[in-house]
Design an enzyme around this catalytic site. Sequence first.
Site, mmCIF file in Angstrom:
data_model
loop_
_atom_site.group_PDB
_atom_site.id
_atom_site.type_symbol
_atom_site.label_atom_id
_atom_site.label_comp_id
_atom_site.label_asym_id
_atom_site.label_seq_id
_atom_site.Cartn_x
_atom_site.Cartn_y
_atom_site.Cartn_z
ATOM 1 N N HIS A 70 0.827 -1.218 0.000
ATOM 2 C CA HIS A 70 0.000 0.000 0.000
ATOM 3 C C HIS A 70 0.862 1.270 0.000
ATOM 4 C CE1 HIS A 70 -3.855 -2.137 0.847
ATOM 5 N NE2 HIS A 70 -3.063 -2.987 1.435
ATOM 6 N N ASN A 143 -10.402 -3.011 2.122
ATOM 7 C CA ASN A 143 -10.049 -3.072 0.706
ATOM 8 C C ASN A 143 -11.308 -2.867 -0.127
ATOM 9 O OD1 ASN A 143 -7.293 -3.581 0.997
ATOM 10 N ND2 ASN A 143 -7.554 -5.796 1.046
ATOM 11 N N HIS A 334 -4.090 1.403 12.345
ATOM 12 C CA HIS A 334 -3.844 0.214 13.162
ATOM 13 C C HIS A 334 -5.197 -0.329 13.631
ATOM 14 C CE1 HIS A 334 -2.541 -2.590 16.026
ATOM 15 N NE2 HIS A 334 -1.397 -2.044 16.354
HETATM 16 C C1 HEM Z 1 -1.631 -11.075 7.650
HETATM 17 C C2 HEM Z 1 -2.287 -10.244 6.896
HETATM 18 C C3 HEM Z 1 -1.785 -8.824 6.656
HETATM 19 C C4 HEM Z 1 -0.585 -8.278 6.913
HETATM 20 C C5 HEM Z 1 0.653 -8.912 7.557
HETATM 21 C C6 HEM Z 1 -0.642 -6.904 6.469
HETATM 22 C C7 HEM Z 1 0.421 -6.003 6.523
HETATM 23 C C8 HEM Z 1 0.353 -4.702 6.149
HETATM 24 C C9 HEM Z 1 1.431 -3.763 6.207
HETATM 25 C C10 HEM Z 1 2.855 -4.086 6.701
HETATM 26 C C11 HEM Z 1 0.986 -2.588 5.772
HETATM 27 C C12 HEM Z 1 1.789 -1.290 5.642
HETATM 28 C C13 HEM Z 1 1.601 -0.459 6.894
HETATM 29 C C14 HEM Z 1 2.463 0.792 6.905
HETATM 30 O O1 HEM Z 1 3.625 0.739 6.512
HETATM 31 O O2 HEM Z 1 1.945 1.853 7.341
HETATM 32 C C15 HEM Z 1 -0.411 -2.750 5.446
HETATM 33 C C16 HEM Z 1 -1.211 -1.760 4.978
HETATM 34 C C17 HEM Z 1 -2.538 -1.934 4.664
HETATM 35 N N1 HEM Z 1 -3.272 -3.097 4.741
HETATM 36 FE FE1 HEM Z 1 -2.601 -4.868 5.356
HETATM 37 N N2 HEM Z 1 -1.887 -6.661 5.954
HETATM 38 C C18 HEM Z 1 -2.621 -7.810 6.065
HETATM 39 C C19 HEM Z 1 -3.929 -7.995 5.678
HETATM 40 C C20 HEM Z 1 -4.764 -6.987 5.229
HETATM 41 C C21 HEM Z 1 -6.189 -7.149 4.955
HETATM 42 C C22 HEM Z 1 -6.977 -8.454 5.124
HETATM 43 C C23 HEM Z 1 -6.640 -5.946 4.544
HETATM 44 C C24 HEM Z 1 -8.059 -5.578 4.169
HETATM 45 C C25 HEM Z 1 -8.990 -5.709 5.092
HETATM 46 C C26 HEM Z 1 -5.524 -5.018 4.574
HETATM 47 C C27 HEM Z 1 -5.600 -3.692 4.232
HETATM 48 C C28 HEM Z 1 -4.552 -2.814 4.325
HETATM 49 C C29 HEM Z 1 -4.654 -1.410 3.962
HETATM 50 C C30 HEM Z 1 -5.898 -0.673 3.446
HETATM 51 C C31 HEM Z 1 -3.388 -0.862 4.174
HETATM 52 C C32 HEM Z 1 -2.966 0.575 3.894
HETATM 53 C C33 HEM Z 1 -3.170 1.445 5.100
HETATM 54 C C34 HEM Z 1 -2.767 2.867 4.779
HETATM 55 O O3 HEM Z 1 -3.422 3.494 3.935
HETATM 56 O O4 HEM Z 1 -1.787 3.341 5.362
HETATM 57 N N3 HEM Z 1 -4.412 -5.695 4.977
HETATM 58 N N4 HEM Z 1 -0.784 -4.057 5.674
#
Ligand code: HEM
Length: 342
Positions: A70, A143, A334
């Site tokens: 992202h 998402n 978070h």
């Molecule tokens: C084990 C499963 C997951 C892991 C390890 C994971 C990990 C991450 C990480 C490392 C980031 C970057 C955070 C940052 O640097 O600020 C992120 C962002 C994000 N994740 Fe996940 N994610 C997972 C599952 C999901 C799922 C299921 C969704 C949807 C419901 C999701 C939606 C998002 C979104 C929308 C962002 C962007 C947030 C922003 O705009 O800063 N993720 N995720």
Amino acid sequence: MENKKAVQLSSFTINNEKTAPLTTNQGLKVSEDEFSLKAGLRGPTLMEDFHFREKMTHFDHERIPERVVHARGVGAHGIFQLYDSLVEYTKADFLTDTSKTTPVFVRFSTVQGSRGSSDTVRDVRGFATKFYTDEGNFDLVGNNMPVFFIQDAIKFPDFVHALKPEPHTDIPQGASAHDTFWDFIGQNHESAHMVMWAMSDRAIPRSLRMMEGFGVHTFRLINADGEAHFVKFHWKPLLGVHSLVWDEAQRIAGKNPDFHRQDLYEAIEKGDFPEWQLGLQIIPEKDEFNFDFDILDPTKIWPEEEVPVKIVGKMTLNRNVNNFFAETEQVAFHPGHVSARD
Ligand code: HEM
């Protein structure tokens, strides 16, 4: 309507244009900031010029590490207004008190591409909302597709390594359909449902204002009597859901890689504020096992004909950021941040 978050932030903002002297970051007055101290007319520059070193150090650090997923995002401020109290399900005040207007910040993103990638690639879109409630921040990360690629979180690093550019070529940028991706999908059949969404004509939004948002995970709301309900969160755009077809998306990616972020910025500048209704699917805790699928499985939807979406409120994005780095790039979500009140 006055935005309470803006009022709070304004206490840290000083408009000192035309009145304040030029200073170093520490507040020491300086007459200019365009000539470094030199030994003689033509140099060399002296290390004792602490202002020069401060300006350079500040400049060299005008980045935070890029998000591993992202990375490419765009955000805007807005408000959330509840229609009807959800006191039957929760004690969170922003979901029970209809007189409150809750400030929000939303960041939309793609998943695979780096910060400079194109907006209209074939990929999932993030839809992350921060509610600045009176009881603390509530972050709803979601998402634009209602399911996810994996059931067990421990596979996420493997999935993302497969999704990212291939190790020997560093290709492709921003797009998900390539060999290592298909290797992962071929060996992880739970991904089949999500792949149908990602490869469908519904995948690439016409505009960020015209896409749905889904919390994907199953959450639990608890009311004042301690009774629990399982819920899924949905955002429904009032403009309806509209998508780009593959050929359009590819042409636009070449002609205007900033297509989505520009569209969002311009709509808000014109006062054409994007709106989404918040919907909840709700299952009482006692009915947890009354379905022929596991309601906690993120690779499954809850069929809307079995568990209808109850519309509970509306979000309006009505203000662009003033500083992309400070507000959009540094925002952090978070989903573990929930208020606790007994
Ligand atoms: C084990 C499963 C997951 C892991 C390890 C994971 C990990 C991450 C990480 C490392 C980031 C970057 C955070 C940052 O640097 O600020 C992120 C962002 C994000 N994740 Fe996940 N994610 C997972 C599952 C999901 C799922 C299921 C969704 C949807 C419901 C999701 C939606 C998002 C979104 C929308 C962002 C962007 C947030 C922003 O705009 O800063 N993720 N995720």
